[in-house]
Design an enzyme around this catalytic site. Structure first.
Site: not given
Ligand code: GRF
Length: 218
Positions: A151, A180-181, A148, A110, A108, A14, A66, A12
């Site tokens: 990515d 980056a993220e 759909e 990525h 999302n 991000n 599912r 978590g």
């Molecule tokens: C991040 O690198 C995200 O892009 C990827 O998994 C990681 C998760 O990080 N899909 P967090 O849970 O936000 O710490």
């Protein structure tokens, strides 16, 4: 005020970057109305609780199929009445019904420069393992709308990050998150909340500000 629901599976960080950016006023016009996880033990859920944000876990193993799991997940999200769903390290394939319910309203993050190192099998640390195996010198992260495909939705923003010779998947993952993220995701939410971007013919366009218009017309 944009109502954002955030979906998470693990650490978590991000989510934390988004919470911090809202608290510090770097993301405006936005409220996180709920955090949903497919993993009851996710650290991300604790982060939500620490900040007084409602949280919920919907775990696949608690459902017989599912379809039943996906239905429960969708119901929980709909209860939050979000304007935007933010997938922040959410390791669940988004069912088509959810995409139809929230067209261009799911984003999302990525951890690569799409269309490199993405699609089926490219998630979490695996992305960085593949980047190192291939020996590319530049990687990065991408924020995109979810459609759909895997990515494949319209790209909102990307940021490049250098790969170092002595990187391990873990050091590279950390650098991609830091450089980056954690920057791109809050920025994208802020842009959406403040009406700065829109999707035109499958591509994301930035609205021209009054200033830009004046400059081009000069
Ligand atoms: C991040 O690198 C995200 O892009 C990827 O998994 C990681 C998760 O990080 N899909 P967090 O849970 O936000 O710490």
């Amino acid at each position: 005020m944009l109502r954002a629901a955030v979906c998470v599976s693990g650490g978590g960080t991000n989510l934390q970057a988004l919470i911090d950016a809202i608290e510090q006023g770097n993301v405006t016009n936005t409220q996180i109305v709920g955090v949903l996880s497919n993993n009851a033990g996710a650290r991300a859920l604790e982060r939500a609780r620490e900040h007084g944000i409602p949280s919920a876990a919907v775990c696949p193993r608690d459902y017989q199929s599912r379809e039943a799991f996906e239905k429960a997940m969708l119901e929980k999200l709909c209860q939050m009445a979000p304007d935007l769903i933010v997938l922040a390290g959410f390791l669940v394939k988004i069912p088509e019904e959810m995409v139809c319910r929230f067209p261009n309203r799911i984003i999302n993050i990525h951890p690569s420069l799409i269309p490199s190192f993405c699609g089926t099998g490219y998630y979490g640390i695996r992305v960085h393992e593949k980047v190192l195996e291939r020996g590319v010198k530049i990687t990065g992260a991408t924020v995109h709308f979810v459609n759909e495909g895997m990515d494949e939705g319209p790209i909102i923003s990307q940021k490049a990050v250098a790969v170092e010779d002595d990187d391990t998947p873990e050091t590279l993952q950390r650098r991609v998150m830091e450089q980056a993220e954690w920057i791109l995701l809050p920025q994208a939410v802020d842009d959406i909340a403040n009406g700065r971007i829109r999707v035109v013919h499958g591509r994301v366009c930035r609205e021209r500000s009054g200033q830009d218009i004046k400059e081009t017309e000069r």
